[in-house]
Write an enzyme that holds these catalytic residues in place. Structure first.
Site, mmCIF file in Angstrom:
data_model
loop_
_atom_site.group_PDB
_atom_site.id
_atom_site.type_symbol
_atom_site.label_atom_id
_atom_site.label_comp_id
_atom_site.label_asym_id
_atom_site.label_seq_id
_atom_site.Cartn_x
_atom_site.Cartn_y
_atom_site.Cartn_z
ATOM 1 N N HIS A 178 0.848 -1.200 -0.142
ATOM 2 C CA HIS A 178 0.059 -0.044 0.060
ATOM 3 C C HIS A 178 0.867 1.283 -0.020
ATOM 4 C CE1 HIS A 178 -3.729 2.265 1.600
ATOM 5 N NE2 HIS A 178 -2.510 3.396 1.634
ATOM 6 N N GLU A 179 1.987 1.377 0.849
ATOM 7 C CA GLU A 179 2.702 2.483 1.037
ATOM 8 C C GLU A 179 3.656 2.477 -0.122
ATOM 9 O OE1 GLU A 179 1.726 4.551 3.121
ATOM 10 O OE2 GLU A 179 0.604 3.135 4.217
#
Length: 214
Positions: A178-179
């Site tokens: 996600h990051e």
């Protein structure tokens, strides 16, 4: 002779790319944003604001892991992600207004679940096995059910400047992916739309794990 020249040129190009990853100096504006008040958390960018949205949708540049300000940025990002009013499990530099390739991830695979810094992170291998789960984001209110690779092999630099290669699995791998998306201007809502036309079949071994159908 042609082969030797091509090999030389490739080596020179590779060396230039690697070197540039360590010499991407912070701009004056970035330095000012990092140093404005080092005792406080940094403001989290929001998609609802035009200028913030531009930052969040931009591809970030490498950052020098040995620059002293890299550590300062990491410390202030940690304060932001641990904000008691809106705590998260991960944060990327673009989310504090800095388009640089650095993320913080909470390591649910380690004792006491510490946050760790990943500088210039890359994914060099992805499992065929996927996992599905709800995701949120500090930069907007929307949530979504997203498919992520169950495990990924990653390379990055830590805050000491050491190069690290390791495999992440489960929820920690989800946070990392996600990051890491943020560094390429990709939001979870982009992933959600991308996956609308993909077909997944359940794994026969464990619930909530899937494979992509051919």
């Amino acid at each position: 002779m042609t082969y030797i020249i091509k090999t030389f040129l490739f080596t020179l190009l590779f060396s230039t790319v690697v070197h540039s990853q360590h010499d991407e100096k912070l701009t004056t504006q970035e330095k000012e944003l990092i140093l404005v008040d080092t005792t406080q958390m940094m403001r989290v960018t929001q998609t609802k604001f035009h200028n913030d949205s531009i930052i969040l949708k931009s591809v970030s540049k490498p950052i020098n892991p040995k620059d002293k300000l890299t550590k300062v940025l990491a410390k202030r990002m940690l304060k932001s992600v641990m904000d008691p009013n809106r705590r998260g499990v991960g944060i990327a530099a673009p989310q504090v207004g800095i388009n640089r390739r650095m993320v913080l991830v909470q390591r649910f695979d380690k004792e006491n679940k510490p946050f760790e810094v990943f500088i210039n992170p890359e994914i060099i291998w992805r499992s065929d096995l996927w996992q599905k789960g709800p995701e949120g984001d500090l930069s907007f209110d929307e949530r979504g059910m997203i498919m992520r690779h169950y495990s990924v092999q990653v390379q990055y630099y830590n805050v000491k400047g050491d190069k690290v290669t390791e495999i992440l699995e489960g929820f920690t791998a989800v946070i990392f992916q996600h990051e890491r998306d943020h560094l390429d201007g990709i939001l979870l809502i982009d992933r959600q739309k991308e996956q609308e036309n993909l077909k997944f079949k359940p794994s026969t071994t464990t619930a909530n794990l899937f494979f992509i159908e051919p």
